[in-house]
Write an enzyme that holds these catalytic residues in place. Structure first.
Site, PDB file in Angstrom:
ATOM      1  N   HIS A   1     -15.922  13.793  16.728  1.00  0.00           N
ATOM      2  CA  HIS A   1     -14.854  12.997  17.354  1.00  0.00           C
ATOM      3  C   HIS A   1     -15.018  12.925  18.869  1.00  0.00           C
ATOM      4  O   HIS A   1     -15.600  13.814  19.493  1.00  0.00           O
ATOM      5  CB  HIS A   1     -13.449  13.499  16.958  1.00  0.00           C
ATOM      6  CG  HIS A   1     -13.039  14.827  17.499  1.00  0.00           C
ATOM      7  ND1 HIS A   1     -12.318  15.740  16.759  1.00  0.00           N
ATOM      8  CD2 HIS A   1     -13.194  15.404  18.716  1.00  0.00           C
ATOM      9  CE1 HIS A   1     -12.069  16.809  17.498  1.00  0.00           C
ATOM     10  NE2 HIS A   1     -12.596  16.626  18.685  1.00  0.00           N
TER      11      HIS A   1
ATOM     12  N   ASP B   1     -16.942  17.671  14.461  1.00  0.00           N
ATOM     13  CA  ASP B   1     -17.045  16.608  13.451  1.00  0.00           C
ATOM     14  C   ASP B   1     -17.424  15.260  14.070  1.00  0.00           C
ATOM     15  O   ASP B   1     -17.366  14.233  13.407  1.00  0.00           O
ATOM     16  CB  ASP B   1     -15.727  16.485  12.659  1.00  0.00           C
ATOM     17  CG  ASP B   1     -14.544  16.093  13.532  1.00  0.00           C
ATOM     18  OD1 ASP B   1     -14.725  15.864  14.758  1.00  0.00           O
ATOM     19  OD2 ASP B   1     -13.427  15.986  12.989  1.00  0.00           O
TER      20      ASP B   1
ATOM     21  N   ASP C   1      -5.787  12.337  25.415  1.00  0.00           N
ATOM     22  CA  ASP C   1      -4.952  12.553  24.240  1.00  0.00           C
ATOM     23  C   ASP C   1      -3.878  13.616  24.473  1.00  0.00           C
ATOM     24  O   ASP C   1      -3.907  14.331  25.479  1.00  0.00           O
ATOM     25  CB  ASP C   1      -5.821  12.922  23.025  1.00  0.00           C
ATOM     26  CG  ASP C   1      -6.936  13.912  23.366  1.00  0.00           C
ATOM     27  OD1 ASP C   1      -6.794  14.645  24.350  1.00  0.00           O
ATOM     28  OD2 ASP C   1      -7.944  13.933  22.637  1.00  0.00           O
TER      29      ASP C   1
ATOM     30  N   GLU D   1     -11.077  10.804  14.989  1.00  0.00           N
ATOM     31  CA  GLU D   1     -11.761  11.542  13.934  1.00  0.00           C
ATOM     32  C   GLU D   1     -12.683  10.603  13.146  1.00  0.00           C
ATOM     33  O   GLU D   1     -12.564   9.374  13.254  1.00  0.00           O
ATOM     34  CB  GLU D   1     -10.718  12.166  13.005  1.00  0.00           C
ATOM     35  CG  GLU D   1      -9.795  13.179  13.693  1.00  0.00           C
ATOM     36  CD  GLU D   1     -10.447  14.536  13.945  1.00  0.00           C
ATOM     37  OE1 GLU D   1     -11.657  14.589  14.261  1.00  0.00           O
ATOM     38  OE2 GLU D   1      -9.739  15.551  13.842  1.00  0.00           O
TER      39      GLU D   1
HETATM   40  P1  PGA Z   1     -13.849  21.779  22.856  1.00  0.00           P
HETATM   41  O1  PGA Z   1     -13.306  20.425  22.225  1.00  0.00           O
HETATM   42  O2  PGA Z   1     -14.278  21.451  24.223  1.00  0.00           O
HETATM   43  O3  PGA Z   1     -12.646  22.704  22.858  1.00  0.00           O
HETATM   44  O4  PGA Z   1     -14.945  22.241  21.986  1.00  0.00           O
HETATM   45  C1  PGA Z   1     -14.077  19.266  22.333  1.00  0.00           C
HETATM   46  C2  PGA Z   1     -13.357  18.130  21.649  1.00  0.00           C
HETATM   47  O5  PGA Z   1     -12.683  18.366  20.630  1.00  0.00           O
HETATM   48  O6  PGA Z   1     -13.465  16.987  22.117  1.00  0.00           O
END
Ligand code: PGA
Length: 261
Positions: A138, A136, A67, A143
């Site tokens: 994702h 959450d 992404d 999301e």
């Molecule tokens: P993080 O993000 O490794 O910064 O916790 C994980 C994600 O959002 O996929």
């Protein structure tokens, strides 16, 4: 899904790197799916260390990132292009013309997303996809409520993800609201998914992913339907798993030929 509970972040990074090492040994021209965020940083440091020790070779590999923030140029310090350059690409021999990330400045977003999907197909599909999980649930930036068959497209971030990612920008209001992300369906086509999660902030999402129902309310839960998904977590991220003792027991009793590290 294989759930592997490890002692700490360092153990996760080391074991995660072994999957990349084995993948590239077995198929030097592998297509790697890469991720950003805090979680993969330790694994990328391990890969850099292996590269410097001449124990891994990316010269024939291709990569696709999950992404990118919409509206950020590749040079923006908080862009995922910058993140990947700093945390990995500048330190290894993955050819620059075979590294792919969505273009946050694409003028025609649907056309760009279709081209990204086509490029993945043209490269032969993703062999090993690295994933984090959002608090959450994702994966990528898919999301809750994302279609479980979605393809690369523009998404709007939840306020929770804006807050989670504010540390890279200064405040939640500075985090771009929109992103371009591979879809859940795109991720599900990777031959092997390797998910990493660290810390208590991920414990609820990990529990929903592994032991909850398969639901778009937790997009990561669809990985229960993936034929080869490995989840590496530390003790804190495992804290809410009902069957954590069983996962440990399975791992400790694996036949030798199934062991990776
Ligand atoms: P993080 O993000 O490794 O910064 O916790 C994980 C994600 O959002 O996929």
């Amino acid at each position: 899904m294989e759930v592997i509970i490890l002692k700490d972040a360092q153990a996760l990074a080391q074991q995660g790197a072994v999957y990349f090492q084995n993948q590239l040994r077995a198929k030097p021209a592998s297509v790697l799916g890469l991720a950003t965020g805090s979680t993969p940083v330790g694994l990328y440091r391990e890969l850099i260390g292996l590269f410097k020790a001449d124990l891994i070779d990316f010269s024939q590999a291709t990569s696709f990132n999950l992404d990118e923030y919409a509206g950020l140029s590749p040079e923006h310090p908080a862009s995922y292009h910058s993140f990947m350059r700093e945390e990995l690409f500048a330190h290894i021999n993955l050819p620059s013309d075979r590294r792919h990330l969505p273009d946050g400045l694409a003028a025609d977003v649907p056309a760009h997303c279709a081209a990204y999907e086509a490029a993945i197909q043209h490269a032969g599909g993703i062999d090993l996809q690295l994933l984090g999980i959002g608090s959450d649930g994702h994966i990528g930036f898919n999301e809750p409520s994302s279609s479980l068959r979605s393809r690369t497209r523009m998404k709007t971030l939840t306020p929770r993800t804006l807050a989670d990612n504010a540390r890279f920008f200064g405040s939640p209001s500075q985090v771009p609201r929109h992103v371009i992300t591979m879809g859940v369906g795109t991720i599900m086509e990777a031959r092997h998914c390797l998910v990493l999660a660290l810390g208590t902030a991920k414990a609820a999402a990990v529990s929903a992913m592994v032991e909850g129902p398969v639901t778009a309310n937790c997009p990561a839960s669809v990985l229960q339907m993936h034929p080869q998904c490995t989840l590496l977590i530390d003790e804190a991220a495992a804290a809410e798993l009902e069957r954590r003792d069983y996962y440990r027991w399975v791992y400790e009793n694996k036949p030798a030929w199934q062991r990776i590290a």
